[in-house]
Every structure is written in C-alpha cells, then in structure tokens.
Enzyme design. Structure first.
Site, PDB file in Angstrom:
ATOM      1  N   HIS A 125       0.873  -1.169   0.000  1.00 25.38           N
ATOM      2  CA  HIS A 125       0.000   0.000   0.000  1.00 25.38           C
ATOM      3  C   HIS A 125       0.911   1.221   0.000  1.00 25.38           C
ATOM      4  O   HIS A 125       2.152   1.070  -0.042  1.00 25.38           O
ATOM      5  CB  HIS A 125      -0.958  -0.017   1.201  1.00 25.38           C
ATOM      6  N   HIS A 153       4.112   1.209   2.141  1.00 19.19           N
ATOM      7  CA  HIS A 153       5.282   0.507   1.592  1.00 19.19           C
ATOM      8  C   HIS A 153       5.923   1.327   0.476  1.00 19.19           C
ATOM      9  O   HIS A 153       7.147   1.425   0.381  1.00 19.19           O
ATOM     10  CB  HIS A 153       4.872  -0.841   0.983  1.00 19.19           C
ATOM     11  N   ARG A 163      -3.600  -5.215   6.441  1.00 15.73           N
ATOM     12  CA  ARG A 163      -4.750  -5.890   7.066  1.00 15.73           C
ATOM     13  C   ARG A 163      -6.048  -5.099   6.911  1.00 15.73           C
ATOM     14  O   ARG A 163      -7.105  -5.610   7.270  1.00 15.73           O
ATOM     15  CB  ARG A 163      -4.455  -6.157   8.540  1.00 15.73           C
TER      16      ARG A 163
END
Ligand code: PAF
Length: 283
Positions: A34, A37, A188
């Site tokens: 995402h 990162h 997550r």
C-alpha cells in the site's frame, strides 16, 4: 527489476553493486503493498544506488491462532508496483530458503518486547521479526534499511538488535501514511467490511484526541489516556491495549514531558489494527 528467489542470487547481485562502491538500501516487507510501503521504496530510491525490497510473509512472527494462512498475498501486483517505484531487486524467497531444515537460531530482545504488541501477541512475535530482519541484513548487507513508524515497537526492536549486535546498517523510520479519514494504511485493512472500515477511524481519532490535549498543554498521562479511551467507548471498540510509554525505553510514563509514544491495538471487525502517535516532550 529482477525478482530473485535465492540467497546466493541476491548476494551476487548486491556484491556486484558493492564492488562498484554503490550504496544499498533495503525495504523489508511482507508484501500486499500500500502507499506506506511505496513511501519506503521512494525514500530508499532517493537515497541509494541499489534498492532491494524483500517480500516474505515470515511465518515465525505469527502465532498459531493468527492470520498467516489468510495474510493477503499478490506477488504479481506487488512486483508491478515495486517496479514502478524503480526498485532494482525484489527478493521473494520461499519459506525453506529462509528457514532451511534444521534452522535453530532465534534472536530475542529482552525488555522492550515484554509490553504492547509483545504482551498482546506473545514473545514469539518480536523474536520472529528480530530473527528474520537480522537474516535479511546478513543476506543483503544494506547500508540503510527502511521501516514504517506505524510499527513503532518493531522499529525500537530492530534498532536494539543493530546496536547490541553491532550490525553495520543505519535504520530509518518513515512516517505513518494515512487514508484521507486518518486510518493508518495497513495490509490488514482489506479485512475490514464497510461498517468495520468506518469504525476503524476511531483509532486515529482517539490518538488525535490525545494529541490535541497534549498540544493544549495537558501533561498528565492518565488524563490523556482517558480522553482517548472515551473515543473508543463512543465507537463501541474495546482496545487490546491503549498505553502511553516512553518513546525510547517503552517504560510506562506518568506524564508526557518527555517524548511519549501513545500506542493502541484493537480488533475491529475481522482485523487486528495498530496505530500510534508520538507526543513530543518539552525538552
Ligand atoms: O513490518 C513487516 O512487514 C515485517 O514485520 C517485517 C519487518 C518485514 C519482518 O517480517
């Protein structure tokens, strides 16, 4: 961008760069990229000649009841995104490349791993992180490694390993990247259904409430914590932990006169989420 699967391949590619005096930046990841990162990759790209991203869903940092088997995995998408950020090498090993038969070593950082996520997820979690990160440093031998500040305790654990074992790598912690409504980006977050996604905004709202009190001059840790807890109560969330701790030592604090980490973990719908803010001290 090269996708490499084995340790000798990575050693060879990095060795060639090193022989030409090139600097090497490493971004350790578990994939499911995402913006958080990608921000680490961009920073690594700006600051290094060779950028290596590792993509490895590390089994040893998951407890048996955790989400190892369902952790989001999409290597093709991750590879395309890394390539678009100018990453040179994506190191995506199989589990037995990292943990071959007979693997028997574990790195345990005492003290700072007993609290927050260490207490909540169990000691194995940070042992798994410390061990795999140390291995990645041994394999890639980067000059700099980039981690997200969302995992604030992980950053402290990695810094302690580097200091205690005299590893020759600089650790850079990069700011938390948030959605427009403040939710910290996390792989997550894909577990959140629309109702839980809305509820999840409580994490950052609670931390914002704490931050606002601190910024307004409140220094009593108990009062700040109560204000943050109220946001959770109103959102119908019972946090696993919500704690104010010294930002360096993770010792509990009575006041926020020194740099203080306010950190939270909470189950929201099907996801376990964490977030934190740094309350800057007066010194
Ligand atoms: O932050 C993560 O994604 C992981 O804990 C890390 C640092 C890649 C180690 O597996």
């Amino acid at each position: 961008m090269k996708i490499l699967r084995t340790i000798p391949e990575v050693r060879e590619a990095v060795g060639e760069a090193r022989a030409k005096q090139r600097t090497v930046g490493l971004v350790p990841t578990m994939g499911a990229f995402h913006e958080g990162h990608l921000s680490l990759m961009r920073r690594a790209r700006q600051e290094n000649d060779l950028v290596v991203v590792s993509l490895f869903v590390n089994p040893t940092q998951f407890a048996p009841n955790e989400d190892l088997s369902t952790y989001p995995r999409d290597e093709a998408r991750d590879a395309a995104q890394a390539e678009a950020e100018g990453v040179d090498i994506l190191f995506a090993p199989a589990p037995d490349e990292v943990y071959p038969h007979g693997f028997a070593t574990s790195i345990h950082v005492a003290g700072i791993t007993d609290v927050l996520d260490g207490a909540s997820r169990g000691a194995h979690h940070f042992d798994g992180v410390a061990t795999v990160v140390t291995k990645l440093f041994g394999i890639v031998r980067p000059d700099v490694a980039y981690f997200g500040q969302k995992d604030a305790q992980q950053v402290l654990v990695v810094r302690r390993v580097v200091r205690d074992l005299d590893l020759d790598v600089r650790i850079e912690a990069c700011p938390i990247v948030r959605e427009v409504d403040g939710l910290a980006m996390s792989s997550r977050n894909v577990y959140l259904d629309p109702a839980a996604r809305q509820q999840a905004t409580a994490l950052n709202r609670a931390l914002d409430a704490a931050q606002a009190l601190h910024d307004g001059g409140e220094r009593d840790a108990g009062s700040i914590r109560i204000a943050a807890l109220k946001v959770f109560k109103d959102a119908g969330i019972h946090p696993e932990y919500l704690e104010l701790r010294d930002a360096e030592t993770l010792e509990p604090v009575a006041d926020t006169t020194r740099d203080t980490l306010i950190a939270v973990a909470a189950r929201v719908g099907a996801a376990r989420l964490i977030d934190n803010h740094l309350l800057k001290g007066d010194a």
